[in-house]
Structure formats: C-alpha cells, structure tokens
Design a protein around this motif. Structure first.
Motif, PDB file in Angstrom:
ATOM      1  N   PHE A 134      39.694  36.090  41.179  1.00  0.00           N
ATOM      2  CA  PHE A 134      40.088  34.840  41.829  1.00  0.00           C
ATOM      3  C   PHE A 134      41.435  34.340  41.320  1.00  0.00           C
ATOM      4  CE2 PHE A 134      35.745  34.575  43.336  1.00  0.00           C
ATOM      5  CZ  PHE A 134      35.922  34.012  44.595  1.00  0.00           C
ATOM      6  N   LYS A 135      41.748  34.644  40.077  1.00  0.00           N
ATOM      7  CA  LYS A 135      43.029  34.203  39.524  1.00  0.00           C
ATOM      8  C   LYS A 135      44.178  35.091  39.981  1.00  0.00           C
ATOM      9  CE  LYS A 135      41.329  31.831  35.414  1.00  0.00           C
ATOM     10  NZ  LYS A 135      41.290  31.817  33.946  1.00  0.00           N
ATOM     11  N   SER A 136      43.855  36.285  40.491  1.00  0.00           N
ATOM     12  CA  SER A 136      44.907  37.173  40.977  1.00  0.00           C
ATOM     13  C   SER A 136      45.429  36.644  42.311  1.00  0.00           C
ATOM     14  CB  SER A 136      44.382  38.596  41.151  1.00  0.00           C
ATOM     15  OG  SER A 136      43.503  38.672  42.253  1.00  0.00           O
ATOM     16  N   GLU A 137      46.556  37.160  42.728  1.00  0.00           N
ATOM     17  CA  GLU A 137      47.181  36.702  43.969  1.00  0.00           C
ATOM     18  C   GLU A 137      46.315  37.013  45.182  1.00  0.00           C
ATOM     19  OE1 GLU A 137      51.135  37.851  46.439  1.00  0.00           O
ATOM     20  OE2 GLU A 137      51.366  37.538  44.280  1.00  0.00           O
ATOM     21  N   LYS A 138      45.618  38.135  45.140  1.00  0.00           N
ATOM     22  CA  LYS A 138      44.841  38.565  46.297  1.00  0.00           C
ATOM     23  C   LYS A 138      43.515  39.161  45.828  1.00  0.00           C
ATOM     24  CE  LYS A 138      45.490  41.120  50.566  1.00  0.00           C
ATOM     25  NZ  LYS A 138      46.356  42.043  51.289  1.00  0.00           N
ATOM     26  N   PRO A 139      42.470  38.338  45.665  1.00  0.00           N
ATOM     27  CA  PRO A 139      41.182  38.874  45.211  1.00  0.00           C
ATOM     28  C   PRO A 139      40.619  39.893  46.209  1.00  0.00           C
ATOM     29  CG  PRO A 139      41.072  36.476  45.493  1.00  0.00           C
ATOM     30  CD  PRO A 139      42.419  36.914  45.932  1.00  0.00           C
ATOM     31  N   ASN A 140      39.986  40.932  45.689  1.00  0.00           N
ATOM     32  CA  ASN A 140      39.373  41.953  46.523  1.00  0.00           C
ATOM     33  C   ASN A 140      37.949  41.514  46.855  1.00  0.00           C
ATOM     34  OD1 ASN A 140      37.788  44.319  47.238  1.00  0.00           O
ATOM     35  ND2 ASN A 140      39.590  45.506  46.654  1.00  0.00           N
ATOM     36  N   ILE A 160      35.062  38.776  37.667  1.00  0.00           N
ATOM     37  CA  ILE A 160      35.081  38.051  38.946  1.00  0.00           C
ATOM     38  C   ILE A 160      36.123  36.944  38.888  1.00  0.00           C
ATOM     39  CG2 ILE A 160      33.762  36.579  40.517  1.00  0.00           C
ATOM     40  CD1 ILE A 160      31.221  38.064  39.464  1.00  0.00           C
ATOM     41  N   GLU A 161      36.137  36.204  37.785  1.00  0.00           N
ATOM     42  CA  GLU A 161      37.101  35.104  37.641  1.00  0.00           C
ATOM     43  C   GLU A 161      38.533  35.629  37.689  1.00  0.00           C
ATOM     44  OE1 GLU A 161      37.459  31.023  35.085  1.00  0.00           O
ATOM     45  OE2 GLU A 161      36.853  32.819  33.994  1.00  0.00           O
ATOM     46  N   GLN A 162      38.796  36.772  37.048  1.00  0.00           N
ATOM     47  CA  GLN A 162      40.133  37.357  37.081  1.00  0.00           C
ATOM     48  C   GLN A 162      40.532  37.729  38.511  1.00  0.00           C
ATOM     49  OE1 GLN A 162      42.435  37.403  34.695  1.00  0.00           O
ATOM     50  NE2 GLN A 162      40.897  36.230  33.584  1.00  0.00           N
ATOM     51  N   LEU A 200      36.339  25.535  41.312  1.00  0.00           N
ATOM     52  CA  LEU A 200      35.984  26.928  41.111  1.00  0.00           C
ATOM     53  C   LEU A 200      35.847  27.229  39.614  1.00  0.00           C
ATOM     54  CD1 LEU A 200      35.350  29.497  42.626  1.00  0.00           C
ATOM     55  CD2 LEU A 200      37.781  29.997  42.727  1.00  0.00           C
ATOM     56  N   SER A 201      36.728  26.678  38.820  1.00  0.00           N
ATOM     57  CA  SER A 201      36.647  26.833  37.368  1.00  0.00           C
ATOM     58  C   SER A 201      35.316  26.284  36.846  1.00  0.00           C
ATOM     59  CB  SER A 201      37.817  26.118  36.709  1.00  0.00           C
ATOM     60  OG  SER A 201      37.727  26.225  35.308  1.00  0.00           O
ATOM     61  N   SER A 202      34.881  25.155  37.391  1.00  0.00           N
ATOM     62  CA  SER A 202      33.595  24.564  36.993  1.00  0.00           C
ATOM     63  C   SER A 202      32.429  25.477  37.365  1.00  0.00           C
ATOM     64  CB  SER A 202      33.394  23.203  37.669  1.00  0.00           C
ATOM     65  OG  SER A 202      34.393  22.308  37.275  1.00  0.00           O
TER      66      SER A 202
END
Length: 192
Positions: free
Chosen positions: A156-162, A152-154, A122-124
């Motif tokens: 995904f890095k959160s515990e529960k993306p909206n 968007i990346e933040q 995902l990082s790639s």
C-alpha cells in the motif's frame, strides 16, 4: 547456504498473479518455502532466467507439506515443463474474475495511472490487524503473520500496489472473524 536461488511468478487459474517468489526449480520439481500462498493443480509457474529465457511449468501436484520441528512448511511441487506453444495456450486459458472499477489488458500496454491513498485510516487498520495477530497467535505463527501484515502494508505504501499480491496475502492470514473483518476493510481500499 540458500538453496532457493530462482525467482518465479505464480499464475493462478483465476487470473491472480503472484510475483517474486523465491524457489528452487529442478527437473520435474519446484521447491517453495512457506505457506503464505496457495498453489493448486493446474496453476502455472513462470521462471525468467538471467540469460533472458523464460520457462513455464504446469503444476501437476502441489505437494504441500506442513512444517515440523526441523523443516518449515512448504511446497514440493511436481511440475510439467511446457513448451512455448503449450505455455501460450495455457496462459490464454486463465480465467480473469474482475469486479468493481476494474480494467484488464490482455496482450496490450496500459499507460494509465492508478492512485492509491495511504492515509491515517489505513494506517489504523494495519495497527488494529497487528494487535489482533498478537492477541490470537504465539511464537512462529505470530511472527509469520506479522511479516505478512508488513508486506501488505508495504504494498500500500508503494506507488502501485499489486492487487493479486495484496489479496493473496490477506487470504493467507489466520481465518478468525476479527482478522477477516479488518482484512476486508483493507481490501476495500484497493478499489478506492
């Protein structure tokens, strides 16, 4: 001086919900800077105030204006203030389109946990997306698109993306084949 002191939630007719939008709510009008979200006639705007009251507005005319040399793009929304019964009825008429491994809780509490794995693949994808944005855009448009990618990346890095926020932000990116392909790969990670 910052004029957009209100924080609102956009409730789309398709069921998407976009939170934490900075706005200036006035009598009969709401002003929102930027073009990273799509606001359409019939959408609802909900404002929670510091005194605990909640106001709901129906979008009558989105009033989107492209940015110029002095003023950036944004919305000058003409809205109708809905009373509590009207607001509840309007919210109940929102259509929710679900697909994949989806769940929906209407007027109930969801105590389940969704796990998302932010990994090197995902990082790639985000690195590739940034490269495409830098190759295709210049100036302010590039800066804005890179900010969208970071947001968007933040998520995904959160515990529960909206999901609604991620989907809306991905749709706000420039519509080119290479960006759309990468965005599709990123969106598919929401359901995994």
């Amino acid at each position: 001086m910052e004029l957009h002191r209100d924080t609102v939630t956009l409730l789309k007719l398709n069921g998407d919900e976009i939170n934490n939008i900075k706005a200036s709510v006035q009598r009969g009008m709401t002003f929102i800077k930027g073009s990273n979200i799509l606001i359409e006639t019939g959408d609802l705007i909900r404002r929670e105030m510091s005194n605990g009251a909640v106001e709901t507005y129906e979008v009558i005319d989105p009033g989107f204006h492209e940015g110029g040399s002095l003023i950036g793009a944004g919305y000058q929304i003409i809205h109708k203030n809905l009373g509590l019964p009207e607001a509840e009825k309007a919210i109940q008429n929102i259509t929710y389109n679900l697909s994949g491994n989806s769940k929906f809780n209407n007027n109930s509490v969801d105590n389940s946990t969704n796990n998302y794995n932010y990994n090197s693949e995902l990082s790639s994808q985000f690195d590739a997306l940034r490269l495409e944005v830098r190759a295709l855009l210049e100036g302010e448009k590039q800066i804005e698109a890179l900010e969208v990618v970071s947001t968007i990346e933040q998520q995904f890095k959160s515990e529960k993306p909206n999901n609604a926020i991620v989907t809306g932000l991905l749709a706000a990116l420039p519509h080119t084949e290479s960006i759309a392909s990468i965005a599709s790969s990123i969106a598919s990670c929401l359901s995994s």
